[in-house]
Enzyme design. Structure first.
Site, short mmCIF file in Angstrom:
data_model
loop_
_atom_site.label_atom_id
_atom_site.label_comp_id
_atom_site.label_asym_id
_atom_site.label_seq_id
_atom_site.Cartn_x
_atom_site.Cartn_y
_atom_site.Cartn_z
N ASP A 18 0.85 -1.19 0.00
CA ASP A 18 0.00 0.00 0.00
C ASP A 18 0.89 1.24 0.00
OD1 ASP A 18 -2.13 1.69 0.15
OD2 ASP A 18 -2.59 1.28 2.25
N GLU A 223 -9.91 3.70 4.64
CA GLU A 223 -9.25 2.75 5.52
C GLU A 223 -9.56 3.04 6.99
OE1 GLU A 223 -5.16 2.73 4.26
OE2 GLU A 223 -5.71 2.40 2.17
#
Length: 339
Positions: A18, A223
């Protein structure tokens, strides 16, 4: 150079981190960076997204390889995986995208399809305080309509996170139609639309509104930034609906990526409620349905809880007692959708 065909039986793919993922391997984030690089690469990460500290990453990776802490065989393995995918994708023959298709991006066909997706995803949760007297569809030729809520005229909030920026943001971050703009486009030419984000008591009282449309929900997030133990409506949205609904028959539209806490007092006050999720740029899809040009088709893809204390909820549990069960959705005639 011409790519050779990849032999059958060879798996394609590689593992990518990520963005800033390595920074989060240590606490506080970004500390002990060399150790984070060591752990990530030796764990099998083949490609690392490093948007900012790429020079430090290269220095630390080089040091770790030269010192033998990251074996050169691990680097060779990662490079082989990445090159194999690039060869299979034809990137060495055609490294650039087809620019001739650029003019079709955001064309009318794409916008119409996005608008259709909005129409079909809306979930009608309540339609009238009396089920025998549906509140929707709304009268497009009403004399005066009040529109309120910070989400009513904000493309950024309609889109949510991962739009324009990582976390998303408010404002006109892209081209599109807000819900307020869509309402103004479809109402009759004699209909007066009054908009205030947070209408004052003077705006609400004594204005003889036919009805109000209050659009509330969540701010954009991604997130863990969206983690919440209360799942409340942001920006005092529930209170705003309550204030307006006290004086004016009210449709509430929720812009959110998930079910939010709805207290019973709010459900009692509100006349109709639509879960619009994150409709993106085409707010016209909402106006299409609430004014009756199209029927509601959406059903809940998840349970809508009565209280966060019930979470997690499972439909097969004997104690299952939701506000709205998974699969719930009404038509404008208050028929429960099946399927």
């Amino acid at each position: 150079m011409v790519s050779e065909p990849i032999p059958t039986g060879i798996e394609l793919g590689f593992i990518i981190s990520d963005s800033e993922g390595l920074d989060r391997l240590s606490n506080p984030h970004g500390s002990n960076y060399r150790q984070s690089v060591l752990c990530a690469i030796n764990a099998g990460i083949d490609m690392v997204m490093v948007p900012f500290r790429y020079q430090l990453f290269l220095e630390d990776l080089t040091h770790l390889v030269e010192s033998g802490k990251i074996p050169m065989t691990r680097i060779d393995d990662a490079v082989e995986r990445i090159l194999r995918v690039k060869f299979a994708a034809g990137l060495f023959e055609f490294p650039l995208s087809n620019g001739s298709l650029l003019d079709t991006v955001s064309c009318d066909l794409h916008k119409n399809l996005a608008r259709e997706a909005v129409r079909k995803s809306l979930v009608l949760l309540k339609n009238g305080k009396n089920p025998d007297k549906p509140f929707l569809p709304l009268d497009r030729n009403a004399k005066k309509i009040l529109v309120a809520g910070i989400h009513a005229d904000d493309l950024g909030y309609q889109c949510g996170g991962w739009t324009a920026t990582w976390e998303g943001k408010s404002g006109r971050i892209t081209t599109g139609t807000t819900i307020l703009e869509a309402i103004k486009k479809v109402v009759g030419h004699k209909t007066e639309v009054i908009y205030e984000q947070n209408p004052s008591s003077n705006t609400i009282a004594g204005q003889d509104y036919s009805f109000a449309i209050v659009v509330v929900g969540e701010g954009p997030y991604v997130e863990s930034g969206g983690d919440s133990s209360v799942l409340s409506v942001h920006f005092n949205g529930a209170e705003l609906i309550g204030v307006v609904a006290e004086k004016v028959p009210t449709l509430g539209i929720f812009i959110s990526g998930r079910p939010l806490a709805l207290e019973q007092w709010l459900m009692d006050k509100i006349d109709a409620l639509v879960a619009a999720w994150l409709p993106g740029s085409e707010g016209g899809g909402i106006a299409d349905v609430i004014f009756g040009d199209y029927e509601f088709q959406g059903q809940l893809p998840m349970t809508w809880f009565k209280s966060v204390d019930q979470l997690p909820m499972h439909a097969e549990d004997n104690s299952y007692d939701p506000l709205f069960p998974i699969g719930f959705g009404l038509t404008s005639k208050n028929k429960i959708l099946q399927g």
